[in-house]
Design an enzyme around this catalytic site. Structure first.
Site, mmCIF file in Angstrom:
data_model
loop_
_atom_site.group_PDB
_atom_site.id
_atom_site.type_symbol
_atom_site.label_atom_id
_atom_site.label_comp_id
_atom_site.label_asym_id
_atom_site.label_seq_id
_atom_site.Cartn_x
_atom_site.Cartn_y
_atom_site.Cartn_z
ATOM 1 N N PRO A 88 0.821 -1.226 0.000
ATOM 2 C CA PRO A 88 0.000 0.000 0.000
ATOM 3 C C PRO A 88 0.849 1.267 0.000
ATOM 4 O O PRO A 88 0.335 2.347 -0.243
ATOM 5 C CB PRO A 88 -0.830 -0.117 1.273
ATOM 6 C CG PRO A 88 -0.337 -1.291 2.019
ATOM 7 C CD PRO A 88 0.567 -2.082 1.152
ATOM 8 N N GLU A 115 3.043 -7.696 8.870
ATOM 9 C CA GLU A 115 3.108 -6.253 9.144
ATOM 10 C C GLU A 115 4.041 -5.513 8.204
ATOM 11 O O GLU A 115 4.050 -4.311 8.146
ATOM 12 C CB GLU A 115 3.546 -6.007 10.589
ATOM 13 C CG GLU A 115 2.592 -6.570 11.618
ATOM 14 C CD GLU A 115 1.166 -6.084 11.414
ATOM 15 O OE1 GLU A 115 0.967 -4.870 11.309
ATOM 16 O OE2 GLU A 115 0.250 -6.932 11.344
ATOM 17 N N ARG A 153 -3.556 -8.273 -20.781
ATOM 18 C CA ARG A 153 -4.497 -7.957 -21.852
ATOM 19 C C ARG A 153 -3.974 -6.883 -22.796
ATOM 20 O O ARG A 153 -4.519 -6.675 -23.864
ATOM 21 C CB ARG A 153 -5.882 -7.624 -21.302
ATOM 22 C CG ARG A 153 -5.925 -6.466 -20.366
ATOM 23 C CD ARG A 153 -7.253 -6.441 -19.638
ATOM 24 N NE ARG A 153 -8.384 -6.408 -20.559
ATOM 25 C CZ ARG A 153 -8.706 -5.365 -21.303
ATOM 26 N NH1 ARG A 153 -7.968 -4.283 -21.251
ATOM 27 N NH2 ARG A 153 -9.740 -5.414 -22.106
ATOM 28 N N ASP A 168 -10.924 0.683 -25.098
ATOM 29 C CA ASP A 168 -11.176 0.527 -23.670
ATOM 30 C C ASP A 168 -11.402 1.856 -22.987
ATOM 31 O O ASP A 168 -10.881 2.866 -23.416
ATOM 32 C CB ASP A 168 -9.919 -0.044 -22.982
ATOM 33 C CG ASP A 168 -9.884 -1.537 -23.027
ATOM 34 O OD1 ASP A 168 -10.897 -2.128 -23.383
ATOM 35 O OD2 ASP A 168 -8.831 -2.095 -22.689
#
Ligand code: ADE
Length: 262
Positions: A88, A115, A153, A168
């Site tokens: 993150p 962690e 893709r 797209d």
């Protein structure tokens, strides 16, 4: 392209690449995905992969040795792979980054867990850190799946027609226009007439306008990153001033989800 994924939970990867575009890309040998269990690179008899943090604190930290060893084993080719940690704390993944990563012939994705991960891995082994969103997942596995799917893709030949990649949402920097299929009227809800007109120029213009409107409503920040014609800029300005181009008041794309959630 070769993609090696380092994980403590290799079983999680049974499934996501066995269907649809990913499956076909693997069968066509456009991509080779190799899943490695980090635990296999631990050398002690308990195959330890984590330990308590120096200095104290909650949770466990992934040890450096198994991860260094795994990457050393994988780094065999002449070209150094791009080694990416899913975390993150990384830069936010998007379509542009997916496209950039297709430029590498070899990616190594490290799925973090617990962690955290020993900082020496970050500083000495990892070239890039990527997050798939500002929320905390239990680990990097699902993030790795998301990234790999988005990358695969884009590989030439992965999708039936190049046109569908180019059309797209996000390619060209705008969200995709609304799509309809048969029947032309369903429960009294009709398909926009222009799409049934056979007038390709009018259809293209309608779609472009709808893309602009959708992007303006849902992801206006994207509009700063695309190059627009003077006419398109004027169109957006007129919409922002409260005018709409539709002949029925609000443009169609603005009914239903309006960009603000439930
Ligand atoms: N690991 C945990 N949360 C994550 C996220 N949002 N993106 C990438 N890896 C993660």
């Amino acid at each position: 392209m070769r993609i090696d994924i380092l994980t403590l939970f290799p079983e999680m990867f049974a499934g996501p690449f066995d269907h649809s575009i990913a499956k076909r890309a693997i069968e066509k040998k456009l991509v080779n995905i190799i899943i490695h269990n980090i635990r296999d690179f631990a050398q002690d008899k308990h195959r330890t992969v984590d330990d308590y943090p120096y200095g104290g604190g909650a949770g466990m930290v992934l040890k450096p040795e198994p991860i260094f060893r795994a990457v050393d084993t994988i780094r065999t080719g002449e070209l150094a792979p791009c080694v990416i940690l899913l975390t993150p704390q990384g830069r936010l993944f998007n379509q542009k980054i997916a496209g950039e990563l297709t430029g590498y012939s070899h990616l190594v994705l490290i799925c973090g867990h617990y962690e955290g991960i020993d900082e020496r891995v970050r500083e000495n082994l990892v070239d890039d850190e990527i997050s798939i969103g500002d929320y905390i997942l239990s680990g990097g596995e699902i993030a790795a799946m998301v990234m790999v799917d988005a990358i695969i893709r884009l590989l030439p030949g992965a999708i039936g027609s190049e046109a569908s990649v180019n059309e797209d949402s996000f390619s060209g920097g705008l969200l995709k226009y609304p799509q309809y299929t048969r029947p032309a009227v369903y429960r009294g809800l009709s398909v926009p007439e222009v799409l049934l007109s056979g007038n390709h120029e009018a259809i293209a213009q309608w779609r472009r306008e709808q893309s602009l409107l959708r992007t303006l409503k849902r992801h206006p920040e994207l509009l700063n990153k695309v190059s627009l014609s003077e006419a398109e800029k004027a169109f957006i300005q007129s919409v922002q001033k409260g005018y709409t181009s539709g002949n029925d008041g609000e443009p169609r794309g603005w009914k239903g989800y309006d960009g603000n959630g439930c």
